[in-house]
Design a protein around this motif. Structure first.
Motif, PDB file in Angstrom:
ATOM      1  N   LEU B  72     109.996  33.758  29.822  1.00 20.69           N
ATOM      2  CA  LEU B  72     110.665  32.492  30.117  1.00 20.69           C
ATOM      3  C   LEU B  72     110.877  32.386  31.626  1.00 20.69           C
ATOM      4  O   LEU B  72     111.494  33.250  32.233  1.00 20.69           O
ATOM      5  CB  LEU B  72     112.019  32.415  29.408  1.00 20.69           C
ATOM      6  N   ILE B 143     100.710  25.155  24.214  1.00 21.99           N
ATOM      7  CA  ILE B 143     100.606  24.199  23.113  1.00 21.99           C
ATOM      8  C   ILE B 143     100.229  22.832  23.681  1.00 21.99           C
ATOM      9  O   ILE B 143     100.861  22.355  24.627  1.00 21.99           O
ATOM     10  CB  ILE B 143     101.952  24.112  22.362  1.00 21.99           C
ATOM     11  N   ILE B 149      99.868  19.195  27.809  1.00 25.44           N
ATOM     12  CA  ILE B 149     100.625  20.403  27.479  1.00 25.44           C
ATOM     13  C   ILE B 149     102.050  20.020  27.058  1.00 25.44           C
ATOM     14  O   ILE B 149     102.681  19.150  27.651  1.00 25.44           O
ATOM     15  CB  ILE B 149     100.609  21.389  28.673  1.00 25.44           C
ATOM     16  N   ALA B 150     102.521  20.629  25.966  1.00 26.76           N
ATOM     17  CA  ALA B 150     103.882  20.351  25.469  1.00 26.76           C
ATOM     18  C   ALA B 150     104.817  21.402  26.053  1.00 26.76           C
ATOM     19  O   ALA B 150     104.691  22.578  25.736  1.00 26.76           O
ATOM     20  CB  ALA B 150     103.909  20.407  23.938  1.00 26.76           C
ATOM     21  N   ARG B 151     105.707  20.987  26.912  1.00 24.47           N
ATOM     22  CA  ARG B 151     106.554  21.938  27.639  1.00 24.47           C
ATOM     23  C   ARG B 151     107.806  22.321  26.871  1.00 24.47           C
ATOM     24  O   ARG B 151     108.307  23.428  27.005  1.00 24.47           O
ATOM     25  CB  ARG B 151     106.979  21.319  28.974  1.00 24.47           C
ATOM     26  N   GLY B 152     108.341  21.392  26.105  1.00 23.69           N
ATOM     27  CA  GLY B 152     109.599  21.664  25.411  1.00 23.69           C
ATOM     28  C   GLY B 152     110.806  21.304  26.245  1.00 23.69           C
ATOM     29  O   GLY B 152     110.687  20.819  27.369  1.00 23.69           O
ATOM     30  N   GLY B 155     111.033  23.928  29.146  1.00 21.51           N
ATOM     31  CA  GLY B 155     109.771  24.451  29.679  1.00 21.51           C
ATOM     32  C   GLY B 155     109.365  25.779  29.072  1.00 21.51           C
ATOM     33  O   GLY B 155     108.499  26.464  29.602  1.00 21.51           O
ATOM     34  N   PHE B 156     109.955  26.168  27.953  1.00 24.90           N
ATOM     35  CA  PHE B 156     109.709  27.494  27.370  1.00 24.90           C
ATOM     36  C   PHE B 156     108.801  27.460  26.150  1.00 24.90           C
ATOM     37  O   PHE B 156     108.674  28.483  25.451  1.00 24.90           O
ATOM     38  CB  PHE B 156     111.033  28.137  26.929  1.00 24.90           C
ATOM     39  N   SER B 157     108.194  26.343  25.821  1.00 27.89           N
ATOM     40  CA  SER B 157     107.438  26.281  24.573  1.00 27.89           C
ATOM     41  C   SER B 157     106.288  27.285  24.567  1.00 27.89           C
ATOM     42  O   SER B 157     105.824  27.706  25.628  1.00 27.89           O
ATOM     43  CB  SER B 157     106.877  24.879  24.359  1.00 27.89           C
ATOM     44  N   GLY B 158     105.852  27.663  23.369  1.00 29.97           N
ATOM     45  CA  GLY B 158     104.681  28.530  23.249  1.00 29.97           C
ATOM     46  C   GLY B 158     104.975  30.011  23.171  1.00 29.97           C
ATOM     47  O   GLY B 158     104.064  30.825  23.264  1.00 29.97           O
ATOM     48  N   GLU B 159     106.235  30.397  22.960  1.00 32.96           N
ATOM     49  CA  GLU B 159     106.563  31.828  22.873  1.00 32.96           C
ATOM     50  C   GLU B 159     106.230  32.346  21.469  1.00 32.96           C
ATOM     51  O   GLU B 159     107.071  32.897  20.764  1.00 32.96           O
ATOM     52  CB  GLU B 159     108.037  32.037  23.212  1.00 32.96           C
ATOM     53  N   VAL B 160     104.964  32.161  21.113  1.00 34.07           N
ATOM     54  CA  VAL B 160     104.545  32.429  19.733  1.00 34.07           C
ATOM     55  C   VAL B 160     104.555  33.913  19.370  1.00 34.07           C
ATOM     56  O   VAL B 160     104.615  34.264  18.198  1.00 34.07           O
ATOM     57  CB  VAL B 160     103.151  31.823  19.433  1.00 34.07           C
ATOM     58  N   HIS B 162     106.862  35.749  19.611  1.00 36.33           N
ATOM     59  CA  HIS B 162     108.196  36.092  19.116  1.00 36.33           C
ATOM     60  C   HIS B 162     108.624  35.258  17.917  1.00 36.33           C
ATOM     61  O   HIS B 162     109.808  35.028  17.706  1.00 36.33           O
ATOM     62  CB  HIS B 162     109.197  36.063  20.267  1.00 36.33           C
ATOM     63  N   ILE B 163     107.641  34.787  17.149  1.00 36.95           N
ATOM     64  CA  ILE B 163     108.006  34.306  15.827  1.00 36.95           C
ATOM     65  C   ILE B 163     108.045  35.525  14.909  1.00 36.95           C
ATOM     66  O   ILE B 163     107.224  36.430  15.015  1.00 36.95           O
ATOM     67  CB  ILE B 163     107.041  33.228  15.270  1.00 36.95           C
TER      68      ILE B 163
END
Lengths: 302, 302
Positions: B72, B143, B149-152, B155-160, B162-163
């Motif tokens: 992040l 993403i 790009i989808a930032r969220g 700006g933290f999107s995409g931390e996949v 850690h699912i």
């Protein structure tokens, strides 16, 4: 707000009950929920019933029908994959409803309907990144970004009940294992109650009595843990500003939201480094899907 | 294509190695990877080294530095949470790099850098719904939706990585349990090799020799299962048209893609009802992040 088309019947096929409502101008009339029909004869009968209710109220025929279905729905009005209503998978609902009701019909995923309806009530969040999670028999979601609802490649986005949270976990009606909704839905609570011999109790009572019955307490605690866990997964992926909970079970959730938030904060990656994601309950509950289904017809702001 | 700013140094701090490159006009020069510095003294030394390489090649000072970090990152240039580089969590990288290199610096998540770089090479997919997954020491993603790009929210999107895919699973460096990257990353393979006593082998060899060594075969098979599982989760949520695999480990994946696709199809909800999601390997591999980091500087089409 106002409907361009007056007299829209909204129908939401839940896994357990069918909810319907009638939108006339800016008024909504909610009808009593009925058990979800499980075969074709019952389906036809239910559709005739709700159609008659609406026609009687309107003193004329409905102008259109909006339908919400739990699962993957096709662009041509057919159900493609309904984990909780397997007998109706591949049925063309639009065709059937148009034949029986005698008015044009439109179709969408039930969680998308519910999500649009909830956000019309409470407004979109500032960043636009949010998810409305519908919790009933199963678990689904509508995903929103700054451009509005995110549909995905084929219009199937938001099937969050079927993310795997336990690699070799419980079997799911979708045919796979470890799906989130097997640990966090009305269906999952129901099946735990059934195996413990609590057959006649309804789920609202279970939430209400959690402080006096230790069996219920651990069941609700587990539910809240899994709700926090799944939300943590969605926030890790989508970095959401807000999560809105709706659907039949959401009514019971207000009292346990602090628990859900606590689990979420334990379970999300980098909690200390993140701005706080709001987790809240919506306002339409079990009728969110049916109300949202009426919005498939030309609703405009103003 | 062309850079408005000439002479941009791109630096990608991987969990294991630091990759860097120099963008001059439309040319890229890739530098040899070096081990990722783990303390401040080593970090300063590494930055001086790559800065010198770039300045020597340019015969002048670099005009700007783009930095990709695994975790992040804040809007003010600071690392907020770096699971694999804990000693540098909360360090202001922009400030430090600007001090040492003597040029302005910009910062982004490494997977976002890599995703942007890969899509510049291969073009966005038609619907816009796709994810670029970077697999190295850890696992992250960029993403994309129709708006780019989808930032969220922050700006933290995409931390996949850690699912959670196993409720009470393996401990993760992020402090939680059962994260996807604990089953599907260079780090997860490395730790399984270490515990089996295979200390000196590199992961490319493991993939290459999987057909002759049964230990490697089962390890690679498990990896492919978990890659298929995680992709199935992402497709259920985001209904993706395409998944692009990049990062250091992606080089080894071309040979096992049919396996990954087979597991994905077993593990995604409603496989038979969906249009096919393309799963492919990108073209920039371990340098995707560093190349993408140079794009933080005014790259425009044309």
């Amino acid at each position: 707000m106002g409907f361009y088309v007056d007299g829209i019947l909204g129908i939401d096929f839940g896994g357990t009950s069918l909810k319907s409502c009638l939108a006339t101008g800016s008024q909504l009339k909610l009808y009593d929920a009925i058990p979800t029909p499980k075969d074709m004869a019952a389906l036809r009968k239910s559709l005739m019933e709700v159609s008659k209710l609406a026609n009687d109220d309107l003193h004329t025929s409905v102008a259109g029908v909006g339908i919400g279905l739990p699962g993957l729905v096709g662009q041509d009005g057919e159900a493609l994959f309904l984990p909780h209503l397997k007998d109706f998978s591949s049925l063309n609902f639009v065709q059937l409803v148009e034949d029986i009701v005698g008015a044009p019909a439109r179709l969408d995923n039930d969680a998308n309907c519910a999500g649009v309806a909830e956000l019309r009530e409470i407004g979109a969040c500032a960043s636009g990144y949010e998810v409305v999670i519908g919790i009933g028999t199963g678990l689904g979601a509508a995903i929103f970004g700054p451009g509005g609802i995110a549909r995905g490649f084929s219009g199937f986005s938001g099937e969050v009940g079927h993310i795997c949270i336990e690699r070799n976990g419980r079997s799911c009606e979708c045919g796979r294992r470890g799906c989130w909704e097997q640990y966090c839905s009305g269906g999952s609570i129901r099946s735990e109650l059934d195996s413990a011999g609590w057959v006649d109790i309804n789920i609202e009572e279970v939430f209400r009595e959690m402080d006096v019955n230790p069996d219920f307490k651990s069941l609700v605690e587990e539910f809240c843990f899994h709700l926090g866990l799944g939300i943590a997964n969605l926030v890790a992926i989508l970095d959401l500003e807000r999560v809105v909970l709706t659907g039949g079970l959401a009514r019971s959730l207000e009292a346990v939201l602090p628990k859900v938030r606590r689990y979420y904060l334990e379970l999300v990656e980098g909690a200390g480094a993140r701005r706080e994601t709001e987790i809240r309950v919506g306002s339409l509950f079990e009728f969110a899907g049916a109300i949202g289904a009426t919005y498939l017809w030309n609703l405009v702001d103003g």
